[in-house]
Design an enzyme around this catalytic site. Structure first.
Site, PDB file in Angstrom:
ATOM      1  N   GLY A 207      55.881  79.987  33.216  1.00 46.81           N
ATOM      2  CA  GLY A 207      55.812  79.369  34.536  1.00 46.81           C
ATOM      3  C   GLY A 207      57.084  78.652  34.945  1.00 46.81           C
TER       4      GLY A 207
ATOM      5  N   CYS B 100      34.820  99.767  50.937  1.00 48.20           N
ATOM      6  CA  CYS B 100      35.949 100.595  51.364  1.00 48.20           C
ATOM      7  C   CYS B 100      35.418 101.808  52.133  1.00 48.20           C
ATOM      8  CB  CYS B 100      36.751 101.053  50.149  1.00 48.20           C
ATOM      9  SG  CYS B 100      37.969 102.331  50.516  1.00 48.20           S
TER      10      CYS B 100
ATOM     11  N   CYS C 198      36.351 105.202  49.785  1.00 48.10           N
ATOM     12  CA  CYS C 198      35.775 105.452  48.470  1.00 48.10           C
ATOM     13  C   CYS C 198      34.489 104.667  48.223  1.00 48.10           C
ATOM     14  CB  CYS C 198      36.792 105.174  47.365  1.00 48.10           C
ATOM     15  SG  CYS C 198      37.079 103.426  47.069  1.00 48.10           S
TER      16      CYS C 198
ATOM     17  N   CYS D 190      40.651 100.420  50.665  1.00 47.98           N
ATOM     18  CA  CYS D 190      41.277  99.800  49.503  1.00 47.98           C
ATOM     19  C   CYS D 190      42.776  99.665  49.721  1.00 47.98           C
ATOM     20  CB  CYS D 190      41.077 100.670  48.258  1.00 47.98           C
ATOM     21  SG  CYS D 190      39.406 100.669  47.619  1.00 47.98           S
TER      22      CYS D 190
ATOM     23  N   CYS E 157      41.671 104.117  44.831  1.00 43.67           N
ATOM     24  CA  CYS E 157      40.904 104.691  45.934  1.00 43.67           C
ATOM     25  C   CYS E 157      40.923 106.217  45.834  1.00 43.67           C
ATOM     26  CB  CYS E 157      41.491 104.230  47.265  1.00 43.67           C
ATOM     27  SG  CYS E 157      40.385 104.465  48.664  1.00 43.67           S
TER      28      CYS E 157
END
Lengths: 301, 257
Positions: free
Chosen positions: A52, A261, A264, A286, A292
């Site tokens: 980080g 979606c 899909c 998606c 997808c």
């Protein structure tokens, strides 16, 4: 990175013409010279050692403008080995301009195999999204970062933000979330949502949607972040705690989508709004094109 | 009498060969308001920065009795401890509100910042405290979500006070908090400072060039000239019966309304 983690070629020898694996004559493997790659690798190692923490590095001019992923490209160039398989996504999609041009850039300058399949890739460079398919050990996710400093909103002085990080003085970070709630009634930050890494440094996962924040937590893959213009590299090592900042009475929540979606039928994926005509027609699909397409292909088989 | 809350001994600071503060000694006890007066350039603001640990003195010490009763030399505290002290047990009200406030953040966020800095993570409680403190400094609750850039000068100073007092500090430093405000607004702010410092038993060190402000607020007064404290004592004593020639000049320079 190669299986051994040892760079393919050490030293500063100029590349031989027409060298095997590099299809673009006159360029070193993966564009950057070996000295630069070693410098970037040192920054990456430090970043991994201090999760980080933003490590400064001597960012190079790349043959693309700032804002197009020069940080991510340099990180990828530094870790790319001949056996790697590269996938590049932009907003989750493999077929948009940024993704296509970066993928072609590395195909031409390094000759490594490229793919659009998340499961086949060893290195995935991304602009916004983390793929929906869970990542596994041995994979590396490289983020392109525009603004690495999470405290920039409140503190414009770099000397002061470094001091705040050094002293772990992150009260100001919650001021931003407070402002959100007081203005909108809920935490309205939807991307670049600040996280605390390994219980120490607060990090900006910018500009990924907060939908993907939970995927960063305890992820088996290595996550590297490169900011070219701001000259910073930071990292989240595998299996590291990544906690999104929040309030006790306003806990962190990801976006929810009411409809599945349109292509899909998946639920629980991050969806993009696509305008389909000039009379207000739209559909939600998606944002991750690989999963997808895979799901559509499986359904029609 | 208990040991002083803050005591400075032999504080000196020079900018190059220009002496800003020379050998200054002073004590403040709990609940006491000390005014530092003097003309512009007499070293008042430098002294305040030295006391706050923002500037390192060339020589001398500042000692402070911490909440646990231990008296510590500020020079021995690490930067992390010093900053924690500054945002919990101390307050600093600046002359220019833009230095003391976040101008782009709402009033509530400004007041709540110190609480969040101390680890408060409950939005409802933070907001409750912010509203409570806005009320105490006479800012309407309806302005809680407005940024201070939309506030008047007097409101900004009152907001600064709320922002500093929310963590219940024991010592508040004020640098010319009333300058640049018109007299009626000034009077209201002075009333507020006097009421709050008495209610909360605050120790206050207030720097001002305005003797009327010193008379109204302070128990004790220190007169500075050219980096030295030339006279110190009870406020009415010093102002009504000044000993030092320069103090006599200062007192006689005030225009009677």
């Amino acid at each position: 990175m190669s299986a051994t983690g040892i760079p393919e070629r050490v030293g500063h020898l100029p590349p031989r013409k027409g060298e095997e694996g590099s299809s673009e004559a006159g360029y070193n493997f993966a564009y950057l010279d070996e000295g630069t790659k070693r410098m970037i690798r040192r920054a990456i190692l430090k970043a991994i050692a201090v999760p980080g923490y933003q490590v400064p590095f001597a960012s190079r001019e790349m043959p693309m403008p700032y804002g197009w992923g020069t940080g991510g490209v340099q990180v990828t160039a530094a870790i790319l080995g001949r056996a790697d398989v590269l996938k590049v996504i932009d907003q989750g999609a493999d077929d948009t301009t940024n993704a296509v041009s970066i993928r072609r850039f590395f195909a031409r300058t390094s000759g490594v195999a490229t793919t659009t399949r998340t499961t086949e890739a060893t290195i995935i460079q991304t602009r916004h999204r983390i793929p929906e398919t869970p990542l596994s050990e041995g994979q590396t996710l490289v983020y392109q970062v525009p603004i690495p400093e999470p405290l920039r909103f409140l503190e414009p002085r770099e000397t002061e933000t470094r001091q705040l990080h050094a002293l772990a003085e992150y009260g100001a970070m919650h001021v931003k979330l407070y402002e959100d709630i007081s203005r909108h009634g809920h935490i309205a930050t939807t991307y670049a949502y600040p996280v605390e890494v390994a219980g120490r440094y607060v990090m900006d996962p910018s500009p990924t949607p907060k939908f993907d924040n939970p995927k960063m937590d305890d992820c088996p893959a290595l996550q590297l972040f490169g900011a070219g213009r701001e000259r910073r590299i930071y990292a989240v090592p595998p299996y590291t705690r990544v906690r999104s900042l929040d309030f006790e009475d306003h806990p962190f929540r990801v976006q929810e989508f009411t409809a599945p979606c349109a292509l899909c039928g998946a639920r629980g994926h991050y969806l993009d709004e696509v305008v389909t005509d000039d009379s207000g027609g739209r559909m939600y699909v998606c944002s991750d094109t690989d999963i997808c397409e895979t799901r559509v292909a499986e359904a029609t088989r | 009498m208990s040991a002083p809350l803050l005591s400075a001994h032999g504080l000196s600071k020079a900018y190059g060969n220009r002496l800003a503060c020379a050998g200054i000694d002073l004590d403040v006890t709990e609940g006491e308001v000390l005014a530092i007066v003097g003309e512009s350039g007499s070293g008042k603001s430098t002294l305040l920065s030295l006391l706050a640990g923002e500037l390192a003195p060339d020589s001398g010490h500042v000692r402070y009795r911490m909440r646990d009763g231990q008296t510590q030399d500020l020079a021995d505290l690490g930067p992390a401890e010093l900053r924690r002290l500054m945002r919990t047990d101390w307050g600093f009200v600046r002359q220019d509100a833009r230095q003391g406030l976040r101008m782009a953040v709402s009033a509530g966020g400004n007041v709540g910042e110190r609480l969040m800095g101390m680890g408060e993570r409950h939005y409802g409680r933070i907001r409750g405290q912010a509203l409570d403190w806005l009320g105490r400094v006479e800012i309407e609750a309806g302005r809680v979500d407005d940024p201070p850039s939309q506030f008047s000068g007097g409101m900004r100073q009152r907001l600064q006070i709320a922002r500093n007092l929310v963590t219940g500090p024991r010592l508040v430093l004020m640098d010319e908090p009333t300058s640049g405000l018109d007299v009626s607004v000034q009077a209201r702010l002075l009333d507020l400072i006097r009421r709050l410092s008495a209610e909360l038993g605050l120790a206050v060190i207030i720097v001002t060039h305005d003797l009327a402000v010193a008379r109204l607020l302070s128990h004790r007064i220190a007169v500075m000239r050219a980096g030295r404290v030339i006279e110190t004592g009870l406020t009415d004593q010093v102002l009504d019966d000044p000993e030092h020639a320069y103090t006599q000049l200062l007192v006689s320079s005030v225009l009677a309304a």
